[in-house]
Design a protein around this motif. Structure first.
Motif, mmCIF file in Angstrom:
data_model
loop_
_atom_site.group_PDB
_atom_site.id
_atom_site.type_symbol
_atom_site.label_atom_id
_atom_site.label_comp_id
_atom_site.label_asym_id
_atom_site.label_seq_id
_atom_site.Cartn_x
_atom_site.Cartn_y
_atom_site.Cartn_z
ATOM 1 N N ALA A 138 0.832 -1.199 0.000
ATOM 2 C CA ALA A 138 0.000 0.000 0.000
ATOM 3 C C ALA A 138 0.868 1.251 0.000
ATOM 4 N N ASP A 139 0.322 2.313 -0.592
ATOM 5 C CA ASP A 139 1.013 3.605 -0.527
ATOM 6 C C ASP A 139 0.299 4.577 0.407
ATOM 7 N N THR A 140 -0.876 4.170 0.916
ATOM 8 C CA THR A 140 -1.673 5.018 1.794
ATOM 9 C C THR A 140 -2.365 4.162 2.843
ATOM 10 N N LEU A 141 -2.384 4.648 4.075
ATOM 11 C CA LEU A 141 -3.182 4.048 5.143
ATOM 12 C C LEU A 141 -4.251 5.072 5.487
ATOM 13 N N ALA A 142 -5.516 4.669 5.407
ATOM 14 C CA ALA A 142 -6.644 5.576 5.617
ATOM 15 C C ALA A 142 -7.469 5.120 6.809
ATOM 16 N N LEU A 143 -8.109 6.093 7.464
ATOM 17 C CA LEU A 143 -9.000 5.787 8.583
ATOM 18 C C LEU A 143 -9.983 6.921 8.748
ATOM 19 N N SER A 144 -11.013 6.660 9.527
ATOM 20 C CA SER A 144 -11.916 7.741 9.925
ATOM 21 C C SER A 144 -11.968 7.747 11.446
ATOM 22 N N VAL A 145 -12.148 8.954 12.003
ATOM 23 C CA VAL A 145 -12.180 9.108 13.456
ATOM 24 C C VAL A 145 -13.258 10.140 13.793
ATOM 25 N N TYR A 146 -14.012 9.856 14.838
ATOM 26 C CA TYR A 146 -15.096 10.736 15.264
ATOM 27 C C TYR A 146 -14.571 12.145 15.492
ATOM 28 N N VAL A 147 -15.297 13.123 14.982
ATOM 29 C CA VAL A 147 -14.857 14.513 15.003
ATOM 30 C C VAL A 147 -14.498 15.015 16.400
ATOM 31 N N ASP A 148 -15.201 14.558 17.416
ATOM 32 C CA ASP A 148 -14.925 15.019 18.778
ATOM 33 C C ASP A 148 -14.039 14.072 19.581
ATOM 34 N N ASN A 149 -13.434 13.081 18.925
ATOM 35 C CA ASN A 149 -12.500 12.188 19.609
ATOM 36 C C ASN A 149 -11.108 12.818 19.492
ATOM 37 N N HIS A 150 -10.912 13.864 20.274
ATOM 38 C CA HIS A 150 -9.678 14.655 20.184
ATOM 39 C C HIS A 150 -8.437 13.843 20.532
ATOM 40 N N ARG A 151 -8.561 12.938 21.480
ATOM 41 C CA ARG A 151 -7.416 12.097 21.862
ATOM 42 C C ARG A 151 -6.951 11.253 20.678
ATOM 43 N N ALA A 152 -7.899 10.618 19.985
ATOM 44 C CA ALA A 152 -7.538 9.780 18.838
ATOM 45 C C ALA A 152 -6.992 10.614 17.691
ATOM 46 N N LYS A 153 -7.639 11.750 17.413
ATOM 47 C CA LYS A 153 -7.152 12.593 16.315
ATOM 48 C C LYS A 153 -5.718 13.055 16.586
ATOM 49 N N ALA A 154 -5.425 13.436 17.812
ATOM 50 C CA ALA A 154 -4.061 13.867 18.159
ATOM 51 C C ALA A 154 -3.074 12.699 18.048
ATOM 52 N N PHE A 155 -3.499 11.520 18.472
ATOM 53 C CA PHE A 155 -2.660 10.312 18.385
ATOM 54 C C PHE A 155 -2.250 10.067 16.930
ATOM 55 N N TYR A 156 -3.222 10.096 16.022
ATOM 56 C CA TYR A 156 -2.919 9.837 14.613
ATOM 57 C C TYR A 156 -2.098 10.977 14.004
ATOM 58 N N ALA A 157 -2.414 12.208 14.366
ATOM 59 C CA ALA A 157 -1.657 13.350 13.830
ATOM 60 C C ALA A 157 -0.185 13.271 14.247
ATOM 61 N N ARG A 158 0.068 12.849 15.480
ATOM 62 C CA ARG A 158 1.472 12.705 15.942
ATOM 63 C C ARG A 158 2.237 11.690 15.099
ATOM 64 N N ARG A 159 1.527 10.748 14.516
ATOM 65 C CA ARG A 159 2.169 9.707 13.700
ATOM 66 C C ARG A 159 2.208 10.072 12.220
ATOM 67 N N GLY A 160 1.764 11.276 11.875
ATOM 68 C CA GLY A 160 1.876 11.745 10.507
ATOM 69 C C GLY A 160 0.598 11.684 9.684
ATOM 70 N N PHE A 161 -0.496 11.235 10.270
ATOM 71 C CA PHE A 161 -1.762 11.228 9.542
ATOM 72 C C PHE A 161 -2.235 12.659 9.340
ATOM 73 N N VAL A 162 -2.850 12.904 8.193
ATOM 74 C CA VAL A 162 -3.338 14.223 7.822
ATOM 75 C C VAL A 162 -4.850 14.150 7.640
ATOM 76 N N ASP A 163 -5.555 15.140 8.183
ATOM 77 C CA ASP A 163 -7.006 15.259 8.019
ATOM 78 C C ASP A 163 -7.279 15.734 6.596
#
Length: 171
Positions: free
Chosen positions: A124-149
């Motif tokens: 794969a060249d991309t890893l994709a996911l969806s995360v609940y808009v108000d799940n700030h802990r999860a969004k920050a976790f993924y952003a720290r690893r390089g995921f982009v909204d």
């Protein structure tokens, strides 16, 4: 000590129970009892998560503590409509759940490391996911690893539609 291994069919009932408990603990207050019950049955019932353990399109990794499932990650074919999805060779991270009793124990990062390595190993060249808009802990976790909204995704829970954020990681 946390151990990691691939799920096997016999894990289905315990894995489903753990996933239902995590989802309910985290999000249960957001939904009517009917919508929550419908979602839990569809996603974690016998024809959902337990059946995907044997499905060659999905790969499920477990985190266990003293033999009890305390976390898991599930990868499969991408179904998310993120921008450039048609041009990407993407894998989707459907779920990454960790029991609240093991938050901060490194389970989430270890499961995400596995997911990234596995997606790369599948070409794969991309890893994709969806995360609940108000799940700030999860969004920050993924952003720290390089995921982009990259946009909004309407996530159904029964007949209620929630806003999720689409996040992608270039591999």
């Amino acid at each position: 000590m946390i151990d990691y291994r691939d799920a096997v069919p016999g894990d289905g009932p315990e894995l489903a129970a753990m996933a239902r408990a995590c989802f309910t603990e985290t999000f249960g207050t957001l939904y009517s009892s009917e919508n929550l019950a419908t979602f839990l049955h569809q996603v974690f019932g016998p024809n959902g998560l337990p059946s995907q353990i044997s499905d060659p399109d999905f790969t499920i990794r477990l985190a266990t503590d003293a033999g009890r499932i305390v976390g898991f990650a599930k990868l499969g074919p991408n179904a998310l409509p993120f921008p450039q999805a048609d041009d990407a060779n993407a894998v989707e991270l459907y779920q990454l759940y960790v029991s609240s009793s093991h938050h901060g124990d490194g389970v989430g990062p270890a499961l995400l490391d596995w997911a990234i390595a596995t997606a790369r190993g599948q070409g794969a060249d991309t890893l994709a996911l969806s995360v609940y808009v108000d799940n700030h802990r999860a969004k920050a976790f993924y952003a720290r690893r390089g995921f982009v909204d990259v946009g909004r995704y309407d996530f159904p829970v029964g007949d209620q539609i929630d806003e999720d954020r689409l996040m992608v990681l270039a591999l």
